[in-house]
Enzyme design. Sequence first.
Site, PDB file in Angstrom:
ATOM      1  N   SER A  40      14.215  22.170  32.921  1.00 30.93           N
ATOM      2  CA  SER A  40      15.499  22.726  33.313  1.00 30.93           C
ATOM      3  C   SER A  40      15.588  23.072  34.492  1.00 30.93           C
ATOM      4  O   SER A  40      14.298  23.361  35.246  1.00 30.93           O
ATOM      5  CB  SER A  40      15.808  23.684  31.999  1.00 30.93           C
ATOM      6  OG  SER A  40      15.159  24.873  32.461  1.00 30.93           O
ATOM      7  N   SER A  42      16.335  26.269  35.362  1.00 33.34           N
ATOM      8  CA  SER A  42      16.371  27.997  35.326  1.00 33.34           C
ATOM      9  C   SER A  42      15.503  28.361  36.589  1.00 33.34           C
ATOM     10  O   SER A  42      15.613  29.620  36.746  1.00 33.34           O
ATOM     11  CB  SER A  42      15.833  28.238  33.858  1.00 33.34           C
ATOM     12  OG  SER A  42      14.401  28.068  33.712  1.00 33.34           O
ATOM     13  N   LYS A 102       8.958  31.159  33.584  1.00 34.22           N
ATOM     14  CA  LYS A 102       9.891  32.247  34.386  1.00 34.22           C
ATOM     15  C   LYS A 102       9.128  33.032  35.159  1.00 34.22           C
ATOM     16  O   LYS A 102       7.759  32.966  35.465  1.00 34.22           O
ATOM     17  CB  LYS A 102      10.491  32.889  33.491  1.00 34.22           C
ATOM     18  CG  LYS A 102      11.350  32.430  32.278  1.00 34.22           C
ATOM     19  CD  LYS A 102      12.591  31.656  32.807  1.00 34.22           C
ATOM     20  CE  LYS A 102      13.299  30.982  31.430  1.00 34.22           C
ATOM     21  NZ  LYS A 102      14.416  30.385  31.836  1.00 34.22           N
ATOM     22  N   SER A 210      20.027  30.924  33.178  1.00 38.27           N
ATOM     23  CA  SER A 210      18.400  31.147  32.593  1.00 38.27           C
ATOM     24  C   SER A 210      18.502  32.066  31.508  1.00 38.27           C
ATOM     25  O   SER A 210      19.036  32.986  31.614  1.00 38.27           O
ATOM     26  CB  SER A 210      17.654  31.723  33.760  1.00 38.27           C
ATOM     27  OG  SER A 210      16.200  32.131  33.249  1.00 38.27           O
TER      28      SER A 210
END
Length: 262
Positions: A40, A42, A102, A210
């Site tokens: 993705s 994010s 992350k 996100s």
Amino acid sequence: MTAKREKENGIVETIKTVVYALLIAGIFRSLFFQPFWIPSGSMKDTLLIGDFLFVNKMAYGYSRYSCPFGLCPFDGRILASDPERGDVVVFRHPVNGTDFIKRLIGLPGDSIQMKDGVLHINGEPVEITPAGDFEEEYRKQGPVGYFPQCENAPVGEGGTCTKPRSIETLPNGVSHSVLNIRDGFFSDNTPVFSVPEGHYFFMGDNRDNSQDSRYSRANGGVGFVPAENLIGRADRIMFSSGGRSLFFLWTWRADRFFKAVE
């Protein structure tokens, strides 16, 4: 030895070779490095959809999530090392069991808040420096076929999608780029999050796109992440493909091969 016996022995040796190879691969994956595809957007523009990297599982020690399917037979962490603020970390989602990637923003005991799009750590704003726009083509990305989100929306397919980019410097001196899609969104203004002991607070670099620790697990986020859920640190991109398939050679991004994750 008959031909039949030789054939049977050959089959047995082939099976043994495959089993040994799988065992070695499993040990290597469990103890050293785990492959990870970026699914993705994010973490744009630090990580792009289609980046392929190996996660350094030695960085923080080992927990039960170090093994495939969370099958390591122990609780807590062994050979543990503390992660550093600003690390890009792969961790196991506390609820749905998927692996997320992350940036580590909040350590145990920290207070974290977003005010008007600026990150505040322990009541102090971090340093933000404008760094121009991040541009990409507005088209489907990766196997899932996500369209990027754009600050200049609406954008027709094939057009240029832009997002303002800034360099954010954390209290320990780690600097990285962050993107902004829209102002005044929930992600720009949050309550104060107090990180409990034994937990960490994570955010994506693409701040308005996100699902991270700013969102509760009930709302699709990850909340505070327990230390035992950390899998490893992302250090370097090994390969990158911007297309719907790995085999679309014309979509390979050679400038990202072996690029350090910062």
